[in-house]
Design an enzyme around this catalytic site. Structure first.
Site, short mmCIF file in Angstrom:
data_model
loop_
_atom_site.label_atom_id
_atom_site.label_comp_id
_atom_site.label_asym_id
_atom_site.label_seq_id
_atom_site.Cartn_x
_atom_site.Cartn_y
_atom_site.Cartn_z
N LEU A 130 1.79 -2.87 7.64
CA LEU A 130 2.49 -2.56 8.89
C LEU A 130 1.55 -2.43 10.08
O LEU A 130 1.92 -1.88 11.11
CB LEU A 130 3.31 -1.28 8.73
CG LEU A 130 4.48 -1.35 7.75
CD1 LEU A 130 5.16 0.01 7.63
CD2 LEU A 130 5.51 -2.40 8.20
N CYS A 158 -1.60 5.17 6.12
CA CYS A 158 -0.15 5.13 6.40
C CYS A 158 0.69 5.10 5.13
O CYS A 158 1.59 5.91 4.95
CB CYS A 158 0.18 3.92 7.27
SG CYS A 158 -0.66 3.93 8.87
N HIS A 159 0.40 4.16 4.24
CA HIS A 159 1.21 4.03 3.03
C HIS A 159 0.38 3.88 1.76
O HIS A 159 0.89 3.48 0.72
CB HIS A 159 2.18 2.84 3.16
CG HIS A 159 3.16 3.01 4.27
ND1 HIS A 159 2.93 2.56 5.55
CD2 HIS A 159 4.36 3.65 4.32
CE1 HIS A 159 3.94 2.88 6.33
NE2 HIS A 159 4.82 3.55 5.62
N GLY A 160 -0.92 4.16 1.86
CA GLY A 160 -1.74 4.23 0.66
C GLY A 160 -2.30 2.93 0.12
O GLY A 160 -2.81 2.90 -1.01
N SER A 161 -2.22 1.84 0.89
CA SER A 161 -2.83 0.59 0.41
C SER A 161 -4.35 0.75 0.35
O SER A 161 -4.95 1.38 1.23
CB SER A 161 -2.47 -0.58 1.32
OG SER A 161 -1.10 -0.88 1.23
#
Length: 202
Positions: A130, A158-161
């Site tokens: 994103l 943000c989302h753990g990637s």
């Protein structure tokens, strides 16, 4: 006697002067308006290739430059960092960037280290999920939000990637692709250009 009204010579001079002044103001305004349609020097620079001097970079050091408004990381990997890529080959989703779109990885970066020179990683520091900016996590070992066998790399908060030290995304993470490698080439041993290679500009 003529029926035509006589115009005062003084008024005629004043009228001519007013028209001339109005014309000058009009031209100046038009010129200013036209100039707003031309790109500024900053805008031109934002899309132009960027030269970077990498003289004196120490192993493990990373610098960030701006290209097209995006952060581009230049990481000088230590021999240990380069060796760690073998360890992460089986854990990343696209080890040689074969599934990553061509626009995100030039042909010369479709390899294990994703670069022209193994010791240097040149990558856009924007997550392919994103658009967040991952943070560097170069230390090995267990850390918050990272696996116990972490070999060093990048974490998108943000989302753990997670990405290894070649910018390759680990399996089963939200990010669909590896980090972008911009077109680039070396002008000399210590100078590279980002946004351009032998085939032309990006």
């Amino acid at each position: 006697m003529s029926n035509e009204k006589q115009v005062d010579p003084g008024r005629r001079v004043m009228l001519a002067a007013t028209c001339a002044a109005g014309g000058v103001v009009g031209l100046a305004t038009a010129g200013a308006l036209v100039s707003t349609f031309q790109p500024s020097e900053k805008a031109k620079a934002a899309g132009a290739p960027v030269e970077v001097d990498i003289t004196g970079m120490a192993p493990g050091e990373m610098k960030t430059v701006e290209w097209r408004g995006k952060p581009v990381w230049i990481l000088k990997r230590s021999p240990e960092m380069v060796a760690s890529l073998k360890k992460t080959d089986s854990a990343v989703a696209d080890p040689e960037s074969k599934r990553t779109p061509d626009a995100l990885t030039p042909e010369y970066a479709r390899n294990e280290h994703r670069s022209i020179k193994p010791e240097y990683l040149i990558a856009v520091g924007i997550c392919s999920h994103l658009g967040c900016s991952p943070t560097s996590k170069f230390a090995e070992g267990a850390q918050p939000n990272l696996p116990d066998n972490w070999a060093g790399g990048f974490l998108c908060p943000c989302h753990g990637s997670t990405f290894d030290l070649a910018g390759r995304v680990f399996k089963n993470k939200p990010a669909p692709d590896n980090l972008e490698v911009p077109r680039h080439m070396y002008l000399s041993e210590n100078k590279l250009i980002i946004g351009k290679d032998e085939k032309g500009e990006a």
